[in-house]
Scaffold this active site. Structure first.
Site, PDB file in Angstrom:
ATOM      1  N   ASP A   1       7.029  -3.437   6.113  1.00  0.00           N
ATOM      2  CA  ASP A   1       8.281  -2.697   6.163  1.00  0.00           C
ATOM      3  C   ASP A   1       9.300  -3.462   6.985  1.00  0.00           C
ATOM      4  OD1 ASP A   1       7.547  -0.281   4.720  1.00  0.00           O
ATOM      5  OD2 ASP A   1       6.177   0.059   6.381  1.00  0.00           O
TER       6      ASP A   1
ATOM      7  N   LYS B   1      12.207   0.034   3.874  1.00  0.00           N
ATOM      8  CA  LYS B   1      13.200   1.011   3.456  1.00  0.00           C
ATOM      9  C   LYS B   1      14.154   1.261   4.609  1.00  0.00           C
ATOM     10  CE  LYS B   1       9.281   3.212   1.471  1.00  0.00           C
ATOM     11  NZ  LYS B   1       8.321   4.237   1.847  1.00  0.00           N
TER      12      LYS B   1
ATOM     13  N   MET C   1      11.441  10.857  13.294  1.00  0.00           N
ATOM     14  CA  MET C   1      12.564  10.836  12.346  1.00  0.00           C
ATOM     15  C   MET C   1      13.597  11.865  12.780  1.00  0.00           C
ATOM     16  SD  MET C   1      10.297  10.440   8.876  1.00  0.00           S
ATOM     17  CE  MET C   1       8.877  11.328   9.509  1.00  0.00           C
TER      18      MET C   1
HETATM   19  N1  SAH Z   1       3.560   6.077  11.290  1.00  0.00           N
HETATM   20  C1  SAH Z   1       4.569   5.929  12.315  1.00  0.00           C
HETATM   21  C2  SAH Z   1       5.687   6.916  12.131  1.00  0.00           C
HETATM   22  C3  SAH Z   1       6.445   6.750  10.821  1.00  0.00           C
HETATM   23  S1  SAH Z   1       7.818   7.804  10.677  1.00  0.00           S
HETATM   24  C4  SAH Z   1       3.908   6.063  13.687  1.00  0.00           C
HETATM   25  O1  SAH Z   1       2.752   6.449  13.784  1.00  0.00           O
HETATM   26  O2  SAH Z   1       4.555   5.732  14.679  1.00  0.00           O
HETATM   27  C5  SAH Z   1       9.098   6.819  11.352  1.00  0.00           C
HETATM   28  C6  SAH Z   1       9.570   7.419  12.648  1.00  0.00           C
HETATM   29  O3  SAH Z   1       8.714   7.023  13.695  1.00  0.00           O
HETATM   30  C7  SAH Z   1      10.945   6.988  13.092  1.00  0.00           C
HETATM   31  O4  SAH Z   1      11.951   7.737  12.471  1.00  0.00           O
HETATM   32  C8  SAH Z   1      10.891   7.260  14.568  1.00  0.00           C
HETATM   33  O5  SAH Z   1      11.075   8.631  14.837  1.00  0.00           O
HETATM   34  C9  SAH Z   1       9.447   6.923  14.882  1.00  0.00           C
HETATM   35  N2  SAH Z   1       9.299   5.573  15.435  1.00  0.00           N
HETATM   36  C10 SAH Z   1       8.626   4.553  14.880  1.00  0.00           C
HETATM   37  N3  SAH Z   1       8.621   3.491  15.693  1.00  0.00           N
HETATM   38  C11 SAH Z   1       9.294   3.840  16.792  1.00  0.00           C
HETATM   39  C12 SAH Z   1       9.621   3.201  18.022  1.00  0.00           C
HETATM   40  N4  SAH Z   1       9.239   1.939  18.269  1.00  0.00           N
HETATM   41  N5  SAH Z   1      10.326   3.888  18.955  1.00  0.00           N
HETATM   42  C13 SAH Z   1      10.713   5.146  18.731  1.00  0.00           C
HETATM   43  N6  SAH Z   1      10.427   5.820  17.604  1.00  0.00           N
HETATM   44  C14 SAH Z   1       9.730   5.181  16.645  1.00  0.00           C
END
Ligand code: SAH
Length: 234
Positions: A36, A56, A170
């Site tokens: 991604d 995306k 999100m």
């Molecule tokens: N599978 C991922 C989450 C996917 S949804 C996990 O376990 O972390 C994507 C969301 O994850 C983003 O919109 C944000 O809210 C969060 N996110 C992912 N990486 C992040 C980061 N480094 N810092 C803060 N929020 C993060």
């Protein structure tokens, strides 16, 4: 055909050092890596196989989920060892479950490699433990961006009634509405709240406020995705 297999691999929150050893090894061995856009390019340093960016951007899909599923099936079906690298943990709001089902349906072997999820790591890296003895004894993780009709609607009343920590992924685009929904459901406006942006990245930022003021502060501070909202006494 012997190698034909897909690994659904969690990449952690962003810092390449927060990938697992297994993720690292599989990346080195893969024939193909689907990744991604948000992933730190340094994670891909050791990849010798083909790299395919299926990233995306909010709303603007480079490759549809269906397209990604098809590509996984195609590549592994042709005998390739495929790594599908996903942010955080693959099965937490990452649509990893959908990819797994698509593979299962076609009889393509796959393996899940869990990752460090941003829902716990991003608050931690910003100084917030998601649970704390005597302060918060539960953690609830929700999506702040529901696709109407596609997901079960959030029960704000139930969420507002919980005394532990609430983490909203999100959570940027609908922050104002979600904070309002929580307060309307009975969560006090003075409940501590924080936004952690880009947890574990070089430019990580955190703002803290109250539930009543977090949306305005996030707007003023231009907090952008990826960021998570943390609500609770922790
Ligand atoms: N599978 C991922 C989450 C996917 S949804 C996990 O376990 O972390 C994507 C969301 O994850 C983003 O919109 C944000 O809210 C969060 N996110 C992912 N990486 C992040 C980061 N480094 N810092 C803060 N929020 C993060």
């Amino acid at each position: 055909m012997a190698r034909g297999k897909v690994y659904l691999v969690g990449a952690g929150p962003g810092d390449p050092e927060l990938m697992t050893l297994k993720a690292r090894r599989l990346l080195e061995q893969a024939d193909v890596v689907l990744f991604d856009r948000l992933l730190d390019p340094r994670m891909m340093d050791t990849v010798r196989g083909e790299k395919i960016d299926v990233g995306k951007n909010a709303g603007r899909h480079k490759l549809s989920q269906e397209g990604i599923n098809q590509l996984l099936i195609e590549k592994a079906g042709a005998g390739a060892m495929v790594v599908r690298l996903k942010g955080g943990d693959p099965y937490l709001f990452g649509r990893g479950g959908e990819e797994a089902l698509a593979l299962l349906e076609k009889g393509i072997p796959f393996e899940i490699v869990p990752g460090v999820t941003s829902s716990i790591a991003a608050p931690a890296l910003a100084g917030i433990p998601v649970t704390h003895r005597g302060v918060a004894s539960s953690l609830t993780i929700v999506t702040g961006h529901e696709e109407p009709g596609k997901e079960a609607p959030l029960d704000w009343k139930a969420l507002a009634g919980l005394s532990g920590t609430l983490v909203v992924l999100m959570g940027v685009s609908r922050l104002k509405q979600n904070a309002a929904a929580l307060m309307a459901a009975g969560k006090p406006a003075d409940t501590p709240a924080a936004m952690v942006e880009k947890g574990g990245w070089k430019d990580q930022r955190m703002i803290s406020a109250t539930l009543g003021s977090i949306a305005e502060k996030a707007r003023a501070s231009k907090i952008e995705s990826p960021a998570i909202l943390v609500v609770g006494e922790v």
